[in-house]
Scaffold this motif. Sequence first.
Motif, PDB file in Angstrom:
ATOM      1  N   GLY A 635       0.814  -1.207   0.000  1.00 14.91           N
ATOM      2  CA  GLY A 635       0.000   0.000   0.000  1.00 14.91           C
ATOM      3  C   GLY A 635       0.842   1.250   0.000  1.00 14.91           C
ATOM      4  O   GLY A 635       1.955   1.264  -0.532  1.00 14.91           O
ATOM      5  N   GLU A 636       0.316   2.300   0.646  1.00 21.03           N
ATOM      6  CA  GLU A 636       0.967   3.611   0.622  1.00 21.03           C
ATOM      7  C   GLU A 636       1.297   4.117   2.016  1.00 21.03           C
ATOM      8  O   GLU A 636       1.416   5.316   2.251  1.00 21.03           O
ATOM      9  N   GLY A 637       1.392   3.239   2.978  1.00 26.42           N
ATOM     10  CA  GLY A 637       1.774   3.652   4.327  1.00 26.42           C
ATOM     11  C   GLY A 637       0.614   4.118   5.189  1.00 26.42           C
ATOM     12  O   GLY A 637       0.831   4.821   6.180  1.00 26.42           O
ATOM     13  N   THR A 638      -0.618   3.751   4.854  1.00 25.11           N
ATOM     14  CA  THR A 638      -1.761   4.166   5.665  1.00 25.11           C
ATOM     15  C   THR A 638      -1.971   3.193   6.824  1.00 25.11           C
ATOM     16  O   THR A 638      -1.532   2.045   6.783  1.00 25.11           O
ATOM     17  N   LEU A 639      -2.660   3.682   7.845  1.00 29.05           N
ATOM     18  CA  LEU A 639      -2.951   2.887   9.040  1.00 29.05           C
ATOM     19  C   LEU A 639      -4.443   2.610   9.092  1.00 29.05           C
ATOM     20  O   LEU A 639      -5.258   3.531   9.049  1.00 29.05           O
ATOM     21  N   ARG A 640      -4.804   1.340   9.175  1.00 24.19           N
ATOM     22  CA  ARG A 640      -6.211   0.947   9.254  1.00 24.19           C
ATOM     23  C   ARG A 640      -6.463   0.299  10.616  1.00 24.19           C
ATOM     24  O   ARG A 640      -5.715  -0.587  11.029  1.00 24.19           O
ATOM     25  N   LEU A 641      -7.513   0.758  11.293  1.00 29.88           N
ATOM     26  CA  LEU A 641      -7.820   0.291  12.652  1.00 29.88           C
ATOM     27  C   LEU A 641      -9.208  -0.325  12.665  1.00 29.88           C
ATOM     28  O   LEU A 641     -10.172   0.285  12.186  1.00 29.88           O
ATOM     29  N   ASP A 670      13.623   0.257   7.294  1.00 29.99           N
ATOM     30  CA  ASP A 670      13.807   1.148   6.158  1.00 29.99           C
ATOM     31  C   ASP A 670      12.573   2.051   6.057  1.00 29.99           C
ATOM     32  O   ASP A 670      11.445   1.556   5.883  1.00 29.99           O
ATOM     33  N   PRO A 671      12.723   3.386   6.206  1.00 32.36           N
ATOM     34  CA  PRO A 671      11.542   4.257   6.119  1.00 32.36           C
ATOM     35  C   PRO A 671      10.785   4.086   4.807  1.00 32.36           C
ATOM     36  O   PRO A 671       9.558   4.210   4.770  1.00 32.36           O
ATOM     37  N   ASN A 672      11.510   3.814   3.712  1.00 30.93           N
ATOM     38  CA  ASN A 672      10.813   3.593   2.439  1.00 30.93           C
ATOM     39  C   ASN A 672       9.955   2.338   2.489  1.00 30.93           C
ATOM     40  O   ASN A 672       8.886   2.266   1.862  1.00 30.93           O
ATOM     41  N   PHE A 673      10.423   1.334   3.235  1.00 35.87           N
ATOM     42  CA  PHE A 673       9.630   0.110   3.362  1.00 35.87           C
ATOM     43  C   PHE A 673       8.299   0.404   4.070  1.00 35.87           C
ATOM     44  O   PHE A 673       7.248  -0.084   3.664  1.00 35.87           O
ATOM     45  N   ILE A 674       8.364   1.243   5.123  1.00 40.38           N
ATOM     46  CA  ILE A 674       7.132   1.587   5.841  1.00 40.38           C
ATOM     47  C   ILE A 674       6.171   2.356   4.935  1.00 40.38           C
ATOM     48  O   ILE A 674       4.958   2.145   4.964  1.00 40.38           O
ATOM     49  N   GLY A 675       6.729   3.228   4.110  1.00 42.32           N
ATOM     50  CA  GLY A 675       5.878   4.032   3.244  1.00 42.32           C
ATOM     51  C   GLY A 675       5.251   3.256   2.107  1.00 42.32           C
ATOM     52  O   GLY A 675       4.346   3.772   1.445  1.00 42.32           O
ATOM     53  N   LYS A 676       5.711   2.032   1.858  1.00 47.66           N
ATOM     54  CA  LYS A 676       5.154   1.242   0.755  1.00 47.66           C
ATOM     55  C   LYS A 676       4.206   0.150   1.226  1.00 47.66           C
ATOM     56  O   LYS A 676       3.762  -0.673   0.426  1.00 47.66           O
ATOM     57  N   HIS A 677       3.927   0.125   2.512  1.00 51.01           N
ATOM     58  CA  HIS A 677       3.048  -0.911   3.054  1.00 51.01           C
ATOM     59  C   HIS A 677       1.988  -0.283   3.954  1.00 51.01           C
ATOM     60  O   HIS A 677       2.274   0.645   4.713  1.00 51.01           O
TER      61      HIS A 677
END
Length: 806
Positions: A635-641, A670-677
């Motif tokens: 994804g694009e780094g969003t948080l779903r609760l 890796d910050p880029n890894f977080i932003g892609k998931h």
Amino acid sequence: MSGSSRRPASGELPLLPLRSMTLLPGIGQPVELGRHASVDAIRMARERPRDDPRHRLVIVATQREELTERPGLEDLYPVGVLAEVTQALLGVGSRMTAIVRGIERVHLLEVDRIQTPSIARYQRAHEPMGDPTLAYALAGTLQDLVRQHDGLLPTNAQSKQRTQGLAVINAERAPSRIADLCATHVGLESTELAELLHELTVTDRLRKVVEFVSHRIHVLQVKRDLDRHVREHLSRHEQEALLRHKLRAIQSELGDDDDDHGLSELEIRLEEADLPPDARTIVDRELGRLRRMNPQSGEATIVRTYLELVADLPWSEATATPDSLDIEAARALLEREHYGLEKVKQRIVEYLCVRKLAPRKRGPILCLAGPPGVGKTSLGRSIAQTLGREFVRVSLGGVRDDAEIRGHRRTYVGALPGRLIQSMKRAGTKNPVFLLDEIDKLGGPDLRGDPAGALLEALDPEQNDAFEDHYLGTAFDLSRVIFVCTANDLHKIPHVLRDRLEIIELAGYTVEEKISIARDYLLPRSLEDHGLETAALELDDDVLLSLATEYTRESGVRNLQRELEGLLRDVAMELAQGRAPRQRLGRDDLLRVLGPPKYHDERVDHSPAPGVVTGLGWTPTGGRLLIVEATLTQGEGTLRLTGRLGEVMKESAQAALSLVRSDAHRYGLDPNFIGKHDVHVHVPAGAVPKDGPSAGITLTTALVSVLTGRPARTDIAMTGEVTLRGRVLAIGGVREKVLAAHRAGIRQVILPRQNAKDEPDIPERVRQDLRLHYVDHVDDVLSLCLLEPEPAPAPVDADPDADAAQ
């Protein structure tokens, strides 16, 4: 006129002064003219060319004094009406009858009396609406009042013209026009119409018309009631005299000829009640009214009921019961009736000691707060027993009307005193123990009032010596009453009411305490209730343990008692059918009578897995485990609760994700890894609402675990709030949360270091079974909870034959 747009907003027009009447906009009215200047003003207006915007227009104004022959500006009211002359008829001599229709309000600026007729210089008046919602609401109310007014008019006053006028009013939608039409339709006085003419704000004008029309409705109602009373008085009087004569004859035949209908006995009871001066004055007045009334009338019944209530209330100090202040006996009674709860019992003994040393001191209002089934109501009853006082329980759950607390005024049909006064009558003593049960379940403020606010006076030791019930109508002394409140959730009690209470918190029981309570308290009582006190029945320890852990899961023992009674009912059924009852109940009997266990280990999985962390939560019914699951998707780094989380818990999750992102390098991410998931966080038991900040470190651990692939230990539970800098802050409900972890078999708990002060509240036996870790930073949590990532499986070598084939 071709339209309102052609009417000049200012200018000069002939003046038509009126002596004793007032014209309003939108109203057509005939005017008798006798003065030459007025007749000339009508002629001038009608003789203007038709294409002149001023054709047929005049300025109509009301004179301050009727005798003024040629009024100037100072002789007229400053607001007039721009009007149109619709018709003019010449009368006898120089008289004329003109029909003028008001158009709009204007300000009079100058009057020129040199010319004949007088010329008035004017300017259109601005009429602000005010609050539109209020204006339309007042307009609708006014239309209803006018319909009610016409319905009260006598038949000879009804006419086709009034019916048509009412139809016009009902069809009108503009609030300003509704006010003017209604004022004229009802027939207000000239002075009242002049007052409305000068009220330029529409909402204020509507208020005045509502007041005027309401007054006329009241006058019509009084006239109608008087006429009806005059018509019916003679016939009703003759009928009542005949019925009273028959009643006396019947009572004489039955030997029950009581001339005063028990009034003498009631007077004696009221004399013995030792009423305070204010109450005595009211009672004497009501007794005088009762003597003058017909005993069979409804009003006499109401007055007698009131006086009987006053006579039944405990006014005198002689009704107070003496306190039994044997401290050792009180301590023994509390130990005999209640297991554990050492702090609560100690506080009650302290209260009794102070009462013994200072009997007249007004004590605090105790509030026993805790989950259901821990013994709050029975503790209130024990306080009354230790003091030797009467015990009264008042249930406040679901009370939404403040009249339930303070009573109804006697002007209402079916009025009753409030629950406090009713309970004082039932107690019969001046100093009972009042248990206000479920005070946190009171309804909030609404159209029927605020019941919690109505309790403030009764629960304030500085005011309750003059508590005034609406039905009673005089002050009643509640200062000798001991008030004890119970609540499950303190947060639902309004702050001003909670400020008057001394909170005593009752936490849940441990499993060992539940087993002891079941063996020593619940079982003997249930055997007696089921007629099995003579049966030598024994329960294995593993049966009580299973009842406390597998068939119930609560902070109190109420459901434990229900399940125990289910077992005993089966034994009672065998005994009632003539079969020999069993002497010992084992686990097999549990499965046969109660079925399979209802509760299992709250932990979802016993094997560590990335993203799955065990937290602890608090509810009004006790603590519980809070399993947090986190997973990653592209994804694009969003948080779903998900999991029915409250706003505070959602904010904790967002703060946890921001903390992990800001310190990604420290966690080897890796910050880029977080932003892609995308990160999906779920808390199971999705039907149960969850909220609060104490899951902060749990959410942070779950996010780091799933992002790093490091599994989280399942034998550790945690609770604590986390900041964006990683600090761990204190939380509440430590005892309940630790007990929940202990019930679930977890033996290590992570707590904020600031909560180390709460460790003495945890039972000693639980502390011996648990290892408590106190932390200051989220890094301490991660080092305690996260394991090393599992090695990735080795790649399988490709088939050499397949390579050769390719």
